[in-house]
Motif scaffolding. Structure first.
Motif, short mmCIF file in Angstrom:
data_model
loop_
_atom_site.label_atom_id
_atom_site.label_comp_id
_atom_site.label_asym_id
_atom_site.label_seq_id
_atom_site.Cartn_x
_atom_site.Cartn_y
_atom_site.Cartn_z
N ALA A 1 130.84 -3.35 8.93
CA ALA A 1 130.36 -4.17 10.05
C ALA A 1 129.82 -5.50 9.54
CB ALA A 1 129.27 -3.42 10.82
N LYS A 2 130.18 -6.57 10.25
CA LYS A 2 129.75 -7.91 9.86
C LYS A 2 128.58 -8.36 10.72
CE LYS A 2 134.42 -9.17 8.40
NZ LYS A 2 135.56 -10.11 8.58
N THR A 3 127.89 -9.40 10.26
CA THR A 3 126.73 -9.89 10.99
C THR A 3 127.12 -10.47 12.36
OG1 THR A 3 126.92 -12.01 9.81
CG2 THR A 3 125.37 -10.38 8.94
N SER A 4 128.39 -10.81 12.53
CA SER A 4 128.84 -11.32 13.83
C SER A 4 128.65 -10.26 14.91
CB SER A 4 130.31 -11.75 13.77
OG SER A 4 131.14 -10.67 13.36
N LEU A 5 128.88 -8.99 14.56
CA LEU A 5 128.65 -7.89 15.49
C LEU A 5 127.17 -7.77 15.81
CD1 LEU A 5 129.53 -5.34 17.05
CD2 LEU A 5 129.24 -4.05 14.91
N LEU A 6 126.34 -7.91 14.79
CA LEU A 6 124.88 -7.84 14.97
C LEU A 6 124.40 -8.89 15.97
CD1 LEU A 6 121.98 -6.99 14.10
CD2 LEU A 6 122.20 -8.65 12.24
N TRP A 7 124.80 -10.14 15.76
CA TRP A 7 124.34 -11.21 16.63
C TRP A 7 124.92 -11.11 18.03
CZ3 TRP A 7 120.09 -13.37 15.57
CH2 TRP A 7 119.70 -13.57 14.26
N LYS A 8 126.14 -10.62 18.13
CA LYS A 8 126.76 -10.44 19.44
C LYS A 8 125.96 -9.44 20.27
CE LYS A 8 131.15 -9.72 19.24
NZ LYS A 8 132.46 -9.02 19.12
N MET A 9 125.59 -8.32 19.66
CA MET A 9 124.83 -7.28 20.36
C MET A 9 123.43 -7.78 20.73
SD MET A 9 126.66 -4.42 20.56
CE MET A 9 125.59 -2.99 20.47
N ILE A 10 122.79 -8.53 19.82
CA ILE A 10 121.46 -9.05 20.10
C ILE A 10 121.51 -10.04 21.26
CG2 ILE A 10 119.62 -10.53 19.20
CD1 ILE A 10 120.03 -9.22 16.49
N ILE A 11 122.49 -10.93 21.25
CA ILE A 11 122.61 -11.93 22.32
C ILE A 11 122.87 -11.26 23.66
CG2 ILE A 11 124.04 -13.82 23.21
CD1 ILE A 11 124.38 -14.70 20.27
N TYR A 12 123.77 -10.28 23.70
CA TYR A 12 124.04 -9.56 24.95
C TYR A 12 122.75 -8.94 25.49
CZ TYR A 12 129.13 -9.73 24.19
OH TYR A 12 130.43 -10.12 24.02
N SER A 13 121.97 -8.31 24.61
CA SER A 13 120.75 -7.62 25.05
C SER A 13 119.71 -8.61 25.55
CB SER A 13 120.17 -6.76 23.91
OG SER A 13 119.76 -7.56 22.82
N LEU A 14 119.58 -9.76 24.88
CA LEU A 14 118.61 -10.76 25.32
C LEU A 14 118.99 -11.37 26.66
CD1 LEU A 14 117.77 -12.57 21.95
CD2 LEU A 14 116.32 -10.99 23.25
N VAL A 15 120.28 -11.63 26.85
CA VAL A 15 120.75 -12.14 28.15
C VAL A 15 120.44 -11.13 29.24
CG1 VAL A 15 122.78 -12.76 29.52
CG2 VAL A 15 122.53 -13.64 27.19
N MET A 16 120.71 -9.87 28.97
CA MET A 16 120.45 -8.80 29.93
C MET A 16 118.97 -8.76 30.33
SD MET A 16 121.09 -4.70 29.41
CE MET A 16 119.88 -4.55 28.08
N LEU A 17 118.09 -8.90 29.36
CA LEU A 17 116.66 -8.76 29.62
C LEU A 17 116.05 -10.02 30.22
CD1 LEU A 17 115.86 -6.92 26.30
CD2 LEU A 17 115.70 -5.92 28.58
N VAL A 18 116.40 -11.18 29.71
CA VAL A 18 115.82 -12.42 30.22
C VAL A 18 116.22 -12.66 31.66
CG1 VAL A 18 115.81 -14.93 29.98
CG2 VAL A 18 115.60 -13.50 27.95
N THR A 19 117.49 -12.44 31.98
CA THR A 19 117.94 -12.62 33.36
C THR A 19 117.32 -11.57 34.28
OG1 THR A 19 119.96 -11.38 32.85
CG2 THR A 19 120.09 -13.78 32.75
N GLY A 20 117.13 -10.36 33.75
CA GLY A 20 116.47 -9.32 34.54
C GLY A 20 115.04 -9.69 34.87
N TYR A 21 114.33 -10.26 33.89
CA TYR A 21 112.95 -10.68 34.13
C TYR A 21 112.89 -11.81 35.15
CZ TYR A 21 108.26 -12.48 33.42
OH TYR A 21 106.98 -12.90 33.64
N PHE A 22 113.82 -12.76 35.05
CA PHE A 22 113.85 -13.86 36.02
C PHE A 22 114.05 -13.32 37.43
CE2 PHE A 22 113.74 -16.89 32.72
CZ PHE A 22 113.60 -18.15 33.30
N GLY A 23 114.92 -12.33 37.58
CA GLY A 23 115.18 -11.77 38.89
C GLY A 23 114.00 -11.01 39.46
N GLU A 24 113.25 -10.33 38.60
CA GLU A 24 112.11 -9.53 39.08
C GLU A 24 110.83 -10.34 39.26
OE1 GLU A 24 111.13 -5.50 38.23
OE2 GLU A 24 112.78 -5.33 36.80
N ALA A 25 110.61 -11.31 38.36
CA ALA A 25 109.29 -11.97 38.35
C ALA A 25 109.29 -13.47 38.60
CB ALA A 25 108.60 -11.69 37.01
N VAL A 26 110.37 -14.16 38.26
CA VAL A 26 110.36 -15.62 38.35
C VAL A 26 111.05 -16.14 39.60
CG1 VAL A 26 111.04 -17.76 37.18
CG2 VAL A 26 110.29 -15.79 35.82
#
Length: 241
Positions: free
Chosen positions: A109-134
């Motif tokens: 596994a390469k670091t590209s997979l690592l960053w892809k998964m991290i970015i997907y998870s952050l997008v999921m969470l940040v947009t979720g917070y905006f929808g619930e609280a902002v």
């Protein structure tokens, strides 16, 4: 006595019938116990697996600290601790995605997979917070973006690069990868459901609204501790091979 006067919120009374508060308290204790277990077991593993088990301990430790504050917030105000919950998730969920990368390093596994998964998870969470609280007026739009990011993670581990690497690794890695995939598909499904129950949108007429803190708390404990135990079991088996 002086300490109690200085920190009155730390001793906020919780009613015996407060089942939501009870799950916050149990969640905190369960994850703290899991952290102690993972940290104390580190010395039995070589460097190859020690990092994976360490990350498992960090996930449950971060969650335990946040659950301590969430329990107190609930006891003090009787409100869902949305901010604390998202701070917890924005730290722990990317770490859970990191676990996929760590166990798949044996298959290249390469670091590209690592960053892809991290970015997907952050997008999921940040947009979720905006929808619930902002920006709750546009909750369904933020929820749609969050949901797409979640499905991108699910696709990656079930059918994408991560799945192919797991198949190439085979054996214990493949078996553990599949269990973690089920955690994401089934265990994480409570989170988008809770989002819809806690916000207004086209889905409200079908699902209604309600407090899902109990479900969140139980799901958090199962998902985070369960993730760690799968990693621990993989490390133990790999040490014996």
């Amino acid at each position: 006595m002086t300490k109690l006067l200085l920190f009155p919120s730390l001793v906020a009374k919780m009613m015996p019938t407060d089942y939501v508060g009870f799950t916050f308290f149990v969640g905190c204790m369960a994850m703290m116990a899991a952290s102690a277990f993972f940290f104390l077991s580190l010395n039995q593993f070589d460097k190859k697996w020690r990092t994976s088990v360490l990350v498992s301990g960090l996930i449950t430790f971060i969650a335990a600290v946040h659950y301590f504050y969430m329990r107190d917030y609930w006891a003090s105000f009787g409100e869902s601790p949305t901010f604390f919950r998202y701070v917890d998730w924005v730290l722990t969920v990317p770490l859970m995605c990191v676990e996929f990368y760590l166990i798949l390093k044996v298959a290249g596994a390469k670091t590209s997979l690592l960053w892809k998964m991290i970015i997907y998870s952050l997008v999921m969470l940040v947009t979720g917070y905006f929808g619930e609280a902002v920006d709750p007026a546009n909750a369904w739009i933020w929820g749609l973006v969050s949901g797409l990011a979640y499905f991108a993670i699910a696709y990656e581990i079930w059918l994408g690069e991560a799945s192919k690497l797991a198949a190439a690794a085979g054996g214990n890695v493949l078996a553990s990868h599949k269990i973690l995939c089920w955690f994401v598909l089934v265990g994480w499904a409570i989170y988008p459901l809770g989002y819809m129950l806690g916000t207004d949108g086209w889905y409200t007429s079908m699902l209604g609204k309600g407090n899902v803190d109990v479900a969140y708390n139980i799901a958090d404990a199962i998902n985070k501790i369960g993730f760690g135990l799968v990693i621990y079991n993989l490390a133990v088996k790999s040490q014996k091979d």
